[in-house]
Write a protein that holds these residues in place. Structure first.
Motif, PDB file in Angstrom:
ATOM      1  N   LYS A 113       1.036  -1.188   0.075  1.00 19.10           N
ATOM      2  CA  LYS A 113       0.163   0.057  -0.100  1.00 19.10           C
ATOM      3  C   LYS A 113       0.746   1.148  -0.089  1.00 19.10           C
ATOM      4  CE  LYS A 113      -3.744   2.393   0.510  1.00 19.10           C
ATOM      5  NZ  LYS A 113      -4.885   2.824  -0.504  1.00 19.10           N
ATOM      6  N   THR A 166       0.792   5.325  -0.129  1.00 13.65           N
ATOM      7  CA  THR A 166      -0.201   6.231   0.290  1.00 13.65           C
ATOM      8  C   THR A 166       0.534   7.584   0.472  1.00 13.65           C
ATOM      9  OG1 THR A 166      -2.120   7.005   1.606  1.00 13.65           O
ATOM     10  CG2 THR A 166      -0.255   6.311   2.793  1.00 13.65           C
ATOM     11  N   GLU A 167      -0.380   8.853   0.547  1.00 12.90           N
ATOM     12  CA  GLU A 167       0.612  10.164   0.888  1.00 12.90           C
ATOM     13  C   GLU A 167       0.244  10.365   2.253  1.00 12.90           C
ATOM     14  OE1 GLU A 167      -0.099  12.298  -3.647  1.00 12.90           O
ATOM     15  OE2 GLU A 167      -1.777  12.707  -2.071  1.00 12.90           O
ATOM     16  N   LYS A 168       1.134  11.190   2.588  1.00  9.96           N
ATOM     17  CA  LYS A 168       1.252  11.928   4.035  1.00  9.96           C
ATOM     18  C   LYS A 168      -0.150  12.495   4.329  1.00  9.96           C
ATOM     19  CE  LYS A 168       3.600  14.985   6.710  1.00  9.96           C
ATOM     20  NZ  LYS A 168       2.735  16.023   7.112  1.00  9.96           N
ATOM     21  N   LYS A 221      -2.974  11.002   4.557  1.00  6.05           N
ATOM     22  CA  LYS A 221      -4.339   9.917   4.061  1.00  6.05           C
ATOM     23  C   LYS A 221      -4.454   8.956   5.173  1.00  6.05           C
ATOM     24  CE  LYS A 221      -4.672  11.854  -0.144  1.00  6.05           C
ATOM     25  NZ  LYS A 221      -5.908  12.539  -0.397  1.00  6.05           N
ATOM     26  N   TYR A 222      -5.714   8.437   5.160  1.00  2.00           N
ATOM     27  CA  TYR A 222      -6.138   7.360   5.934  1.00  2.00           C
ATOM     28  C   TYR A 222      -5.994   6.070   5.325  1.00  2.00           C
ATOM     29  CZ  TYR A 222     -10.016   4.357   8.130  1.00  2.00           C
ATOM     30  OH  TYR A 222     -10.586   3.499   8.535  1.00  2.00           O
ATOM     31  N   VAL A 223      -5.710   5.058   5.939  1.00  2.00           N
ATOM     32  CA  VAL A 223      -5.323   3.717   5.384  1.00  2.00           C
ATOM     33  C   VAL A 223      -5.961   2.612   6.199  1.00  2.00           C
ATOM     34  CG1 VAL A 223      -3.237   4.108   4.099  1.00  2.00           C
ATOM     35  CG2 VAL A 223      -3.149   3.215   6.209  1.00  2.00           C
ATOM     36  N   THR A 235      -1.847   9.619   8.027  1.00  2.00           N
ATOM     37  CA  THR A 235      -0.360   8.798   8.079  1.00  2.00           C
ATOM     38  C   THR A 235       0.621   9.864   7.908  1.00  2.00           C
ATOM     39  OG1 THR A 235      -0.945   8.654   5.802  1.00  2.00           O
ATOM     40  CG2 THR A 235      -1.497   6.615   7.081  1.00  2.00           C
ATOM     41  N   SER A 255       5.606   4.314   7.712  1.00  3.51           N
ATOM     42  CA  SER A 255       6.172   3.339   6.756  1.00  3.51           C
ATOM     43  C   SER A 255       6.619   2.061   7.335  1.00  3.51           C
ATOM     44  CB  SER A 255       7.096   3.964   5.726  1.00  3.51           C
ATOM     45  OG  SER A 255       6.588   5.011   5.172  1.00  3.51           O
ATOM     46  N   LEU A 310       3.692  -1.027   4.004  1.00  4.36           N
ATOM     47  CA  LEU A 310       3.264   0.329   3.827  1.00  4.36           C
ATOM     48  C   LEU A 310       4.083   1.446   3.686  1.00  4.36           C
ATOM     49  CD1 LEU A 310       0.540   2.441   4.091  1.00  4.36           C
ATOM     50  CD2 LEU A 310       0.997   2.447   6.581  1.00  4.36           C
ATOM     51  N   VAL A 331       4.350   5.509   2.905  1.00  8.21           N
ATOM     52  CA  VAL A 331       3.859   6.634   3.049  1.00  8.21           C
ATOM     53  C   VAL A 331       4.690   7.843   2.357  1.00  8.21           C
ATOM     54  CG1 VAL A 331       3.031   8.519   4.480  1.00  8.21           C
ATOM     55  CG2 VAL A 331       2.730   6.304   5.358  1.00  8.21           C
TER      56      VAL A 331
END
Lengths: 112, 116
Positions: free
Chosen positions: B11, B13-15, B17-19, B82, B87, B113, B115
């Protein structure tokens, strides 16, 4: 705080020889110890454990030794095989609790 | 026999965001654990479920982390807002019962993960 320490990040041995992986701990309340083995892209798999009432536990080629006074345990693999090449984690538990503490791991390479 | 499965395997994601990370334990295992493994480190305990309830969440680093297991089987680890420091590889494990003594934990392959 790192309560379980594996000071050797890597170890290389020849096939057929003995592999000795070491682990030190600082918490004298730890009373149950485990070794896990991890291959790339997989989760750790349980290998062998020892209770603090024992100083040795053996399972086939794998033997774990516990020295409580030195707060030290070791995993011996005899004879080592190329398929044993993996990262080995030492873990410890204080009582029958669920928050096991892991060391950073030692990468073992067994050369044919 | 299926082992512990985790989705997604990766996964990004960008700083901020919700995961959500999902864990399917071995059928019949009442105990479920989440760990976080940062680069060069061993797994770090986050939370333990016995059945549906979080019996020990002492390892959760802060209130951005939350986990549920509503029906006593599948579990979801949720991370809000996040940060790059989140990470890591998030590992899930299950066992027949709780407790460390002579109670083997079976681990899933983890979710990596990242980030950005």
């Amino acid at each position: 705080d790192q309560q379980v320490k594996q000071n050797s990040p890597s170890l290389s041995v020849q096939e057929g020889r003995i592999s000795i992986l070491n682990c030190d701990y600082t918490n004298s309340m730890f009373d149950y110890f485990l070794w896990y083995k991890k291959y790339p892209a997989e989760g750790p798999t349980f290998l062998i454990s020892i209770s603090s009432i024992k100083d040795k536990n053996e399972d086939g080629r794998f033997t774990v030794f516990l020295n409580k006074s030195a707060k030290h345990l070791s995993l011996h693999i005899v004879p080592s095989q190329p398929g044993d090449s993996a990262v080995y984690f030492c873990a410890a538990s204080e009582g029958n609790n669920n928050d096991m503490r892991f060391g950073a791991g030692t990468r073992l390479t067994v050369k044919p | 026999g299926a082992g512990v499965s985790q989705t997604p395997s990766n996964k990004v994601t960008e700083k901020g965001k919700y995961v959500e990370l999902r864990c399917d334990p071995i059928s019949g295992h009442t105990a479920l654990y989440w760990y976080r493994q940062s680069l060069g480190q061993g797994p770090e305990f986050l939370i333990y479920f016995q059945g549906t309830g979080a019996a020990d969440d002492s390892g959760l680093p802060n209130d951005r982390f939350f986990a549920v297991r509503p029906e006593g089987s599948v579990s979801t680890l949720k991370i809000q807002r996040t940060e790059r420091g989140d990470s890591a590889v998030y590992l899930c494990a299950s066992s027949l019962t709780g407790g460390a003594y002579y109670n083997e934990q079976f681990f899933g392959p983890g979710t990596r993960l990242t980030v950005l």
